[in-house]
Design a protein around this motif. Structure first.
Motif, mmCIF file in Angstrom:
data_model
loop_
_atom_site.group_PDB
_atom_site.id
_atom_site.type_symbol
_atom_site.label_atom_id
_atom_site.label_comp_id
_atom_site.label_asym_id
_atom_site.label_seq_id
_atom_site.Cartn_x
_atom_site.Cartn_y
_atom_site.Cartn_z
ATOM 1 N N UNK A 84 2.034 11.351 -10.888
ATOM 2 C CA UNK A 84 1.252 12.696 -11.009
ATOM 3 C C UNK A 84 2.040 13.886 -11.386
ATOM 4 N N UNK A 85 1.470 14.423 -12.467
ATOM 5 C CA UNK A 85 2.034 15.686 -12.890
ATOM 6 C C UNK A 85 2.504 16.721 -11.866
ATOM 7 N N UNK A 86 1.386 16.917 -11.052
ATOM 8 C CA UNK A 86 1.496 17.841 -9.962
ATOM 9 C C UNK A 86 2.242 17.365 -8.701
ATOM 10 N N UNK A 87 2.604 16.189 -8.635
ATOM 11 C CA UNK A 87 3.309 15.728 -7.506
ATOM 12 C C UNK A 87 2.573 15.888 -6.222
ATOM 13 N N UNK A 110 0.797 -1.255 0.027
ATOM 14 C CA UNK A 110 0.002 -0.032 0.006
ATOM 15 C C UNK A 110 0.728 1.308 0.058
ATOM 16 N N UNK A 111 2.103 1.460 0.786
ATOM 17 C CA UNK A 111 2.744 2.456 0.704
ATOM 18 C C UNK A 111 3.397 2.564 -0.617
ATOM 19 N N UNK A 112 3.841 1.520 -1.140
ATOM 20 C CA UNK A 112 4.651 1.552 -2.455
ATOM 21 C C UNK A 112 3.500 2.040 -3.472
ATOM 22 N N UNK A 113 2.247 1.733 -3.455
ATOM 23 C CA UNK A 113 1.274 2.150 -4.481
ATOM 24 C C UNK A 113 0.889 3.589 -4.281
ATOM 25 N N UNK A 114 0.776 4.081 -3.028
ATOM 26 C CA UNK A 114 0.609 5.571 -2.677
ATOM 27 C C UNK A 114 1.778 6.287 -3.249
ATOM 28 N N UNK A 115 3.062 5.869 -2.898
ATOM 29 C CA UNK A 115 4.146 6.732 -3.473
ATOM 30 C C UNK A 115 4.534 6.585 -4.828
ATOM 31 N N UNK A 116 3.998 5.644 -5.619
ATOM 32 C CA UNK A 116 4.085 5.306 -7.077
ATOM 33 C C UNK A 116 2.980 6.379 -7.391
ATOM 34 N N UNK A 117 1.899 6.574 -7.082
ATOM 35 C CA UNK A 117 0.802 7.429 -7.458
ATOM 36 C C UNK A 117 1.256 8.784 -7.419
ATOM 37 N N UNK A 118 1.868 9.285 -6.315
ATOM 38 C CA UNK A 118 2.299 10.646 -6.097
ATOM 39 C C UNK A 118 3.402 11.048 -6.946
ATOM 40 N N UNK A 119 4.100 9.949 -7.178
ATOM 41 C CA UNK A 119 5.571 10.252 -8.205
ATOM 42 C C UNK A 119 5.101 10.306 -9.506
ATOM 43 N N UNK A 142 -1.311 15.893 -0.103
ATOM 44 C CA UNK A 142 -0.121 15.126 0.204
ATOM 45 C C UNK A 142 1.019 15.270 -0.890
ATOM 46 N N UNK A 143 2.111 15.685 -0.789
ATOM 47 C CA UNK A 143 3.017 16.120 -1.687
ATOM 48 C C UNK A 143 4.442 15.387 -1.755
ATOM 49 N N UNK A 144 5.097 14.979 -2.888
ATOM 50 C CA UNK A 144 6.344 14.718 -2.970
ATOM 51 C C UNK A 144 6.921 15.731 -3.842
ATOM 52 N N UNK A 145 8.233 16.241 -3.401
ATOM 53 C CA UNK A 145 8.930 17.227 -4.169
ATOM 54 C C UNK A 145 10.537 16.807 -4.106
ATOM 55 N N UNK A 146 11.218 17.497 -4.860
ATOM 56 C CA UNK A 146 12.703 17.009 -5.216
ATOM 57 C C UNK A 146 13.365 17.302 -3.879
ATOM 58 N N UNK A 155 0.302 7.021 4.167
ATOM 59 C CA UNK A 155 0.825 8.374 4.321
ATOM 60 C C UNK A 155 1.334 8.685 5.673
ATOM 61 N N UNK A 156 0.827 8.201 6.704
ATOM 62 C CA UNK A 156 1.540 8.433 8.117
ATOM 63 C C UNK A 156 2.858 7.591 7.997
ATOM 64 N N UNK A 157 2.966 6.639 7.372
ATOM 65 C CA UNK A 157 4.306 5.955 7.390
ATOM 66 C C UNK A 157 5.449 6.755 6.557
ATOM 67 N N UNK A 158 4.856 7.272 5.380
ATOM 68 C CA UNK A 158 5.693 7.854 4.382
ATOM 69 C C UNK A 158 6.092 9.175 4.897
ATOM 70 N N UNK A 159 5.250 9.728 5.686
ATOM 71 C CA UNK A 159 5.767 11.196 6.163
ATOM 72 C C UNK A 159 6.551 10.826 7.039
ATOM 73 N N UNK A 160 6.332 10.024 8.262
ATOM 74 C CA UNK A 160 7.482 9.625 9.179
ATOM 75 C C UNK A 160 8.862 9.255 8.347
ATOM 76 N N UNK A 161 8.847 8.903 7.363
ATOM 77 C CA UNK A 161 10.111 8.569 6.713
ATOM 78 C C UNK A 161 10.709 9.710 5.912
ATOM 79 N N UNK A 162 9.864 10.910 5.896
ATOM 80 C CA UNK A 162 10.360 11.878 5.178
ATOM 81 C C UNK A 162 10.180 11.948 3.706
ATOM 82 N N UNK A 163 9.259 10.943 3.267
ATOM 83 C CA UNK A 163 9.182 10.802 1.615
ATOM 84 C C UNK A 163 8.059 11.769 1.183
ATOM 85 N N UNK A 164 7.052 11.970 2.038
ATOM 86 C CA UNK A 164 5.944 12.859 1.775
ATOM 87 C C UNK A 164 5.679 14.082 2.894
ATOM 88 N N UNK A 165 5.276 15.210 2.408
ATOM 89 C CA UNK A 165 4.738 16.066 3.363
ATOM 90 C C UNK A 165 3.212 16.552 3.003
#
Length: 250
Positions: A119-122, A108-117, A165-169, A144-154
């Motif tokens: 997406x054109x808007x991020x 599930x975390x991998x699917x969420x991160x893939x979806x964000x990565x 929920x945002x992924x940026x460079x 999202x809670x896990x990814x945010x704790x790992x610093x991968x999403x804000x």
């Protein structure tokens, strides 16, 4: 060399090869398939320790059905941006998810991160993620809670007060540095062991070498990340047009 999808019998041969500890290249040779086909098949379906032939065959059928549904026009289907092929995008998302799972993320975390990565808007809302992944908002929230704790999403609120929920460079740089620094506690603990076990003993020497190794690795990653940081904020150079001639050398 045979093409097309793997058969159920071929998947059983892959499972047997994994159980025997064979490398992907050898399994692929026995099947007369490309090594990349076997690697992708295993990574998409639980990895080498969790691969099950029958489950993989069933999951592949479900993915194919989802891709057909995604590509079939319907009254509620929205066109893909930039003229993308919906089936190709769905297949790529599955591949990217499998690679992230191989790095240690849950599905599930991998699917969420893939979806964000991808997406054109991020950035997406919880509702947008749940709708795209066809899962419950609670599942998205946990991932999202896990990814945010790992610093991968804000997260931040948009003009409609919705959480996005945002992924940026910059987050990717920060996550890399944080990962390198996560070894600090292990280094400190290893050096405590040197004092407890006595200097110049085999056990103490082993722990000191571990501490030195992790110190060097962390420092190298941090320095490399800082040097490469600018790459995350630049646009790739446009690919040369086909048929264009290379400039003549001096």
């Amino acid at each position: 060399m045979p093409g097309g999808r793997l058969t159920q019998q071929e998947r059983r041969q892959i499972a047997l090869g994994l159980a025997d500890g064979l490398p992907y290249a050898e399994i692929a040779r026995r099947l007369d398939r490309p090594t990349s086909t076997v690697t992708r098949e295993v990574m998409r379906n639980g990895g080498p320790t969790s691969y099950r032939a029958d489950l993989a065959h069933h999951a592949t059928g479900q993915r194919a059905q989802r891709r057909r549904s995604a590509s079939a026009p319907g009254p509620d289907s929205a066109p893909q941006p930039h003229g993308r092929d919906a089936a190709a995008v769905a297949a790529y998302e599955e591949t990217f998810t499998a690679v992230l799972m191989a790095s240690g993320l849950t599905r599930m975390t991998a699917r969420v991160l893939t979806c964000l990565f991808t997406s054109d808007t991020g950035s997406l809302t919880a509702a947008g993620l749940a709708r795209h992944l066809q899962v419950s908002p609670a599942s998205v929230s946990k991932a999202i809670a896990f990814l945010e704790n790992q610093g991968l999403v804000r997260r931040e609120r948009d003009e409609r007060r919705r959480e996005r929920y945002i992924v940026d460079d910059e987050l990717f740089y920060q996550a890399t540095v944080a990962s390198a620094r996560s070894n600090d506690l292990l280094v400190e603990t290893a050096r405590e062991g040197v004092a407890v076990l006595g200097p110049d003993t085999p056990a103490a020497n082993r722990l000191e070498n571990i501490a030195r190794f992790l110190d060097l690795i962390s420092e190298s990653i941090t320095v490399s990340a800082e040097q490469a940081r600018e790459v995350l904020h630049t646009k790739p150079a446009p690919a040369p047009e086909r048929g264009a001639q290379e400039p003549a050398g001096d």
